[in-house]
Design an enzyme around this catalytic site. Structure first.
Site, PDB file in Angstrom:
ATOM      1  N   GLU A 115      30.345   3.232 -41.429  1.00  0.00           N
ATOM      2  CA  GLU A 115      31.361   2.215 -41.740  1.00  0.00           C
ATOM      3  C   GLU A 115      32.056   2.591 -43.044  1.00  0.00           C
ATOM      4  OE1 GLU A 115      33.389   0.103 -41.111  1.00  0.00           O
ATOM      5  OE2 GLU A 115      32.723  -1.980 -41.252  1.00  0.00           O
ATOM      6  N   ASP A 116      33.288   2.134 -43.192  1.00  0.00           N
ATOM      7  CA  ASP A 116      34.023   2.478 -44.416  1.00  0.00           C
ATOM      8  C   ASP A 116      33.476   1.764 -45.647  1.00  0.00           C
ATOM      9  OD1 ASP A 116      34.922  -0.029 -43.592  1.00  0.00           O
ATOM     10  OD2 ASP A 116      37.047   0.476 -43.604  1.00  0.00           O
TER      11      ASP A 116
ATOM     12  N   ASP B 210      31.483  -5.095 -47.568  1.00  0.00           N
ATOM     13  CA  ASP B 210      32.061  -6.097 -48.472  1.00  0.00           C
ATOM     14  C   ASP B 210      31.177  -7.338 -48.418  1.00  0.00           C
ATOM     15  OD1 ASP B 210      33.763  -7.614 -50.050  1.00  0.00           O
ATOM     16  OD2 ASP B 210      35.298  -7.866 -48.529  1.00  0.00           O
TER      17      ASP B 210
ATOM     18  N   PHE C 137      40.053  -4.629 -54.206  1.00  0.00           N
ATOM     19  CA  PHE C 137      40.566  -4.175 -52.913  1.00  0.00           C
ATOM     20  C   PHE C 137      41.018  -2.725 -53.006  1.00  0.00           C
ATOM     21  CE2 PHE C 137      43.374  -3.850 -49.275  1.00  0.00           C
ATOM     22  CZ  PHE C 137      42.611  -4.487 -48.308  1.00  0.00           C
TER      23      PHE C 137
ATOM     24  N   ARG D  12      46.239   4.498 -44.908  1.00  0.00           N
ATOM     25  CA  ARG D  12      45.017   5.119 -44.373  1.00  0.00           C
ATOM     26  C   ARG D  12      45.010   6.635 -44.581  1.00  0.00           C
ATOM     27  NH1 ARG D  12      42.325   1.221 -41.294  1.00  0.00           N
ATOM     28  NH2 ARG D  12      43.632  -0.206 -40.112  1.00  0.00           N
TER      29      ARG D  12
HETATM   30  P1  5GP Z   1      32.723  -7.217 -44.399  1.00  0.00           P
HETATM   31  O1  5GP Z   1      32.426  -7.628 -42.999  1.00  0.00           O
HETATM   32  O2  5GP Z   1      31.612  -6.402 -45.045  1.00  0.00           O
HETATM   33  O3  5GP Z   1      33.155  -8.371 -45.262  1.00  0.00           O
HETATM   34  O4  5GP Z   1      34.021  -6.334 -44.382  1.00  0.00           O
HETATM   35  C1  5GP Z   1      34.105  -5.244 -43.637  1.00  0.00           C
HETATM   36  C2  5GP Z   1      35.530  -4.843 -43.360  1.00  0.00           C
HETATM   37  O5  5GP Z   1      36.510  -5.477 -44.194  1.00  0.00           O
HETATM   38  C3  5GP Z   1      35.652  -3.373 -43.654  1.00  0.00           C
HETATM   39  O6  5GP Z   1      35.322  -2.619 -42.527  1.00  0.00           O
HETATM   40  C4  5GP Z   1      37.102  -3.241 -44.016  1.00  0.00           C
HETATM   41  O7  5GP Z   1      37.869  -3.056 -42.854  1.00  0.00           O
HETATM   42  C5  5GP Z   1      37.467  -4.556 -44.631  1.00  0.00           C
HETATM   43  N1  5GP Z   1      37.437  -4.471 -46.109  1.00  0.00           N
HETATM   44  C6  5GP Z   1      36.535  -5.000 -46.942  1.00  0.00           C
HETATM   45  N2  5GP Z   1      36.823  -4.691 -48.226  1.00  0.00           N
HETATM   46  C7  5GP Z   1      37.934  -3.937 -48.184  1.00  0.00           C
HETATM   47  C8  5GP Z   1      38.724  -3.277 -49.189  1.00  0.00           C
HETATM   48  O8  5GP Z   1      38.472  -3.315 -50.399  1.00  0.00           O
HETATM   49  N3  5GP Z   1      39.796  -2.566 -48.734  1.00  0.00           N
HETATM   50  C9  5GP Z   1      40.133  -2.486 -47.426  1.00  0.00           C
HETATM   51  N4  5GP Z   1      41.202  -1.763 -47.120  1.00  0.00           N
HETATM   52  N5  5GP Z   1      39.418  -3.072 -46.458  1.00  0.00           N
HETATM   53  C10 5GP Z   1      38.323  -3.788 -46.834  1.00  0.00           C
END
Ligand code: 5GP
Length: 171
Positions: free
Chosen positions: A95-96, A99, A147, A160
């Site tokens: 996963e990228d 968060d 972010f 991207r």
């Molecule tokens: P989570 O479910 O952990 O809250 O968030 C996961 C998804 O939210 C990540 O796969 C990503 O797509 C998006 N996301 C969370 N933080 C960021 C950020 O700082 N930048 C970007 N571009 N996407 C984020």
């Protein structure tokens, strides 16, 4: 919009080299399914799996938790599904970013419900302060709660293609 460089190309490449080696030790002699989470993890996945010295099966899943904003909607929506049967297999989620951790929690549960033997998690960026008791087995960088874009990560589907991780500064 202004983008300030945060993690540059060489730092990313160096870290991925090390991660690839670590993960190769874990999966030596095994053939896990690598599950890349679209869209954000596509670039990280492509670079990381080239460092593996085992032979994974590679699959993709697309989930969405963000709309067109920089805040999580709190709901996970599966947009495309797996194409490989993961029953009794070892699965490594790539996963990228972690968060709130909602996406990763959702995917771990989903893969277990499909009968995966083991589920491990590798993220490039870990917003450690934003989530508690989240299973992250490997990560590239711990980052502050801000972010970021680039290297696969978007803002409104843009940025991207940047080869580095940047911080989006709204004017
Ligand atoms: P989570 O479910 O952990 O809250 O968030 C996961 C998804 O939210 C990540 O796969 C990503 O797509 C998006 N996301 C969370 N933080 C960021 C950020 O700082 N930048 C970007 N571009 N996407 C984020």
């Amino acid at each position: 919009m202004e983008i300030v460089k945060y993690i540059d190309e060489s730092a990313i490449a160096e870290r991925i080299d090390k991660l690839g080696k670590e993960i190769s030790v874990e999966y030596k002699g095994k053939n896990p399914v690598v599950l890349s989470v679209l869209k954000g993890a596509f670039m990280f996945t492509a670079d990381l799996i080239r460092k593996f010295d085992f032979t994974p099966e590679v699959d993709f899943i697309q989930v969405a938790s963000y709309g067109n904003s920089t805040e999580s909607s709190g709901k996970i929506e599966k947009k495309t599904d797996l194409t490989i049967d993961v029953r009794d297999k070892d699965v490594l989620i790539i996963e990228d970013i972690a968060d709130t951790g909602l996406t990763i929690r959702y995917l771990i549960e989903y893969l277990k419900s499909l009968g995966a033997k083991t589920v491990k998690v590798c993220v490039l960026l870990n917003k450690t302060a934003k989530h508690k008791e989240l299973q992250v087995d490997y990560y590239g960088f711990e980052i502050e709660n801000q972010f970021v874009v680039g290297y696969g990560l978007d803002f409104n589907q843009k940025y991207r293609n940047l080869p580095y991780i940047g911080i989006l500064v709204k004017e």
